[in-house]
Each structure stands twice: as structure tokens, then as C-alpha cells.
Design an enzyme around this catalytic site. Structure first.
Site, PDB file in Angstrom:
ATOM      1  N   PRO A  89     -12.087   9.857  11.014  1.00 36.61           N
ATOM      2  CA  PRO A  89     -11.408   8.851  10.184  1.00 36.61           C
ATOM      3  C   PRO A  89     -11.184   7.533  10.920  1.00 36.61           C
ATOM      4  CG  PRO A  89     -10.291  10.968  10.069  1.00 36.61           C
ATOM      5  CD  PRO A  89     -11.286  11.051  11.197  1.00 36.61           C
ATOM      6  N   GLU A 116      -7.797  19.245  15.225  1.00 39.88           N
ATOM      7  CA  GLU A 116      -7.165  17.911  15.269  1.00 39.88           C
ATOM      8  C   GLU A 116      -8.155  16.842  15.687  1.00 39.88           C
ATOM      9  OE1 GLU A 116      -4.554  19.781  13.644  1.00 39.88           O
ATOM     10  OE2 GLU A 116      -4.154  17.622  13.961  1.00 39.88           O
ATOM     11  N   ARG A 153     -32.843   8.870   3.219  1.00 41.22           N
ATOM     12  CA  ARG A 153     -33.471   8.239   2.050  1.00 41.22           C
ATOM     13  C   ARG A 153     -34.188   6.946   2.415  1.00 41.22           C
ATOM     14  NH1 ARG A 153     -32.104   9.606  -2.780  1.00 41.22           N
ATOM     15  NH2 ARG A 153     -32.333   7.516  -3.620  1.00 41.22           N
ATOM     16  N   ASP A 168     -32.079   1.529  -5.661  1.00 38.90           N
ATOM     17  CA  ASP A 168     -30.818   2.288  -5.549  1.00 38.90           C
ATOM     18  C   ASP A 168     -29.611   1.370  -5.691  1.00 38.90           C
ATOM     19  OD1 ASP A 168     -31.261   5.009  -3.126  1.00 38.90           O
ATOM     20  OD2 ASP A 168     -31.367   4.889  -5.309  1.00 38.90           O
TER      21      ASP A 168
HETATM   22  C1  4FV Z   1     -13.662  12.377   8.631  1.00 42.34           C
HETATM   23  C2  4FV Z   1     -13.678  11.341   7.692  1.00 42.34           C
HETATM   24  C3  4FV Z   1     -12.601  13.377   8.799  1.00 42.34           C
HETATM   25  C4  4FV Z   1     -10.561  14.702  10.990  1.00 42.34           C
HETATM   26  C5  4FV Z   1     -10.095  15.833  11.817  1.00 42.34           C
HETATM   27  C6  4FV Z   1     -12.277  16.330  11.002  1.00 42.34           C
HETATM   28  C7  4FV Z   1     -11.703  15.228  10.174  1.00 42.34           C
HETATM   29  C8  4FV Z   1     -11.139  16.905  11.758  1.00 42.34           C
HETATM   30  N1  4FV Z   1     -14.770  12.287   9.364  1.00 42.34           N
HETATM   31  N2  4FV Z   1     -14.844  10.661   7.870  1.00 42.34           N
HETATM   32  N3  4FV Z   1     -12.762  11.041   6.751  1.00 42.34           N
HETATM   33  N4  4FV Z   1     -12.713  14.193   9.886  1.00 42.34           N
HETATM   34  O1  4FV Z   1     -11.656  13.441   8.006  1.00 42.34           O
HETATM   35  O2  4FV Z   1     -15.480  11.240   8.877  1.00 42.34           O
HETATM   36  O3  4FV Z   1     -11.547  17.200  13.060  1.00 42.34           O
END
Ligand code: 4FV
Length: 253
Positions: A89, A116, A153, A168
Site C-alpha cells: 500500500p 504485516e 497485455r 483499451d
Molecule cells: C497491497 C495493496 C496490499 C499489505 C500487508 C499485503 C498487503 C500485506 N499491495 N496494493 N493495496 N498489501 O494491501 O499492493 O502484507
């Protein structure tokens, strides 16, 4: 193009990349996807990949050493270094523009977080973090599959008809126009509503069809995602159509 994926759920990722357009491209060796089981890079008999967080707190953290070994194994045979992504994230939010940039790398490795997250020291081997959106998932595998699907793609030969990639959504920064197929008339079960296909699409007049699709894509973008219009590359006809659409919605003084 080659993808490497590091995950504690190799079977799930292997299954997913075996499906559809990506699966066929792998069969046709237009794409290569290597799935690495993170546990294969542990050294203890319990194949432990996670541990408690220093400083306390809830949950577990993916250990650094297995991830280091997994990433380093990718160039052990002298192969060219992959562009290493971590899905999280905290990353660059994925857009078609980011997808186009990533598609220029001949090899991409994707590290899938779990729990985590990964030990912060792993980021020393990561070239870029990618987020698929501002929400928290339980793992990085689904984001990794999103990246692979979107990037694949753009790899020549993956999507049968290159035209459709060019057309697209977001290809030119607009939302897509509506699509219809047979039958020309359907009646919905519940309300018994009769739903037809727009006449222009049955007309065979390809200039008129192209113009209708342009107007529909612009109208939909103006209605749902007006902020996209600022970056969209519009041709003269689209600019004129957009002026008309904006005139229609602008309250007449
Ligand atoms: C995520 C997202 C995501 C966070 C902790 C995996 C998680 C766990 N990855 N975009 N939104 N990852 O939420 O890419 O390890």
C-alpha cells in the site's frame, strides 16, 4: 518478457497465471512466468518465513534472509537483473501510464508481502513499490497478478488483436465506450423490459460508429471521471465532441 514472483502461495499464483490471455501467452512462450516458493529459500527444517516484529505489536513480519536469497537466486546463473517490485500500500499507485513504463523492462520480479509486511531491509533490493489501491489486502499476490495481467497485455503477441490493446480504456486516457453483441433485442426477465442495441451500431456506417463510440467514451468519462480529461490525448474530432458535450451540460446563461 519474463516475470519472477516470490510468494508463500506458489500454487495459487501458478494457477492464476495459467489462465486466459496470460496462460496462453506462457504456452506460446511469448511470456515466461517463474513462481518462487519463498519457503524454498529458508534453511531451517520448519521452513520458517516469518517472525515477530521487533518493538512488539500485533502480527508477524516476513523475514529478510529468505527474501534476499530468493531475489539473489534470480541472477545466480548470470541472467540479467530483474526490475524488482514489491507490492504494498506504500507504493506508486498503479495506472495505465505506470503499466506502460513497467512494460519496457525485459524482466520484472515481484515480491509478494504477507502478514504485516516484509522486513524493511528487504527494500534495499527493491527498485519500486507498487500499490493497486488505497485499501489493505491480506497479501501481495493479487496485486502481483494485477501487475502481470496489465503489463502482459502490452507485450507484443500476447493480446491476439493489437488493435484492441490500442483501443483499451485508458489507452488514451478515456473510459471505454459501451459494447453490445447479439441478440439485437433482449427482454429482461423481471420487468420484461425490452432492451435494444443502438441503431448506429447496426447501420454498418463505420464512420458514424467510430464517431458514436468517441462521443460515448467522452460522455462516460465526463460523467464518471472528469479529472481524466485533463491528461487524455484527444484528436480534433474528440475535442469538438467534448465541447458539444460540455455545452449540453453547461447551464445556459
Ligand atoms: C497491497 C495493496 C496490499 C499489505 C500487508 C499485503 C498487503 C500485506 N499491495 N496494493 N493495496 N498489501 O494491501 O499492493 O502484507
Amino acid at each position: 518478457m519474463k516475470f519472477d514472483v516470490v510468494t508463500i502461495f506458489p500454487a495459487a499464483v501458478q494457477h492464476a497465471v495459467g489462465m486466459g490471455i496470460v496462460g496462453r501467452a506462457v504456452e506460446r512462450q511469448v511470456l515466461e512466468v517463474v513462481v518462487h516458493d519463498l519457503r524454498d529459500y529458508t534453511t531451517d527444517k520448519h521452513r520458517v518465513v516469518d517472525d515477530v516484529p521487533y518493538g512488539g505489536g500485533p502480527g508477524m513480519v516476513l523475514k529478510p534472509e529468505p527474501l534476499f536469497r530468493a531475489i539473489e537466486s534470480m541472477t545466480a546463473d548470470g541472467a540479467d537483473k530483474p526490475f524488482v517490485l514489491l507490492t504494498s500500500p506504500q507504493g506508486t499507485v498503479l495506472t495505465q501510464t505506470v503499466v506502460e513504463r513497467l512494460s519496457r523492462h525485459p524482466r520484472i520480479a515481484i515480491v509478494c508481502g504477507r502478514y504485516e509486511g516484509v522486513d524493511e531491509r528487504v527494500r534495499s533490493l527493491v527498485d519500486e513499490e507498487i500499490s493497486i489501491g488505497d485499501y489493505v489486502l491480506s497479501g501481495g499476490e493479487l496485486p502481483a497478478l494485477v501487475v502481470i495481467d496489465a503489463v502482459a497485455r502490452l507485450v507484443p503477441g500476447v493480446v491476439g488483436d493489437e488493435q484492441s490493446v490500442a483501443e483499451d480504456s485508458f489507452g488514451r486516457g478515456l473510459l471505454d465506450f459501451p459494447h453490445y453483441t447479439r441478440p439485437a433485442v433482449v427482454t429482461t426477465g423481471t420487468a420484461g423490459e425490452v432492451l435494444k442495441v443502438p441503431e448506429v451500431l447496426l447501420s454498418g456506417n463505420h464512420a458514424e460508429i467510430r464517431r458514436w463510440r468517441k462521443r460515448e467514451a467522452l460522455a462516460r468519462t465526463l460523467e464518471r471521471r472528469p479529472e481524466l480529461l485533463a491528461h487524455a490525448s484527444l484528436d480534433d474530432e474528440e475535442k469538438e465532441l467534448l465541447r458539444e458535450l460540455q455545452a449540453d451540460i453547461r447551464p445556459s446563461r
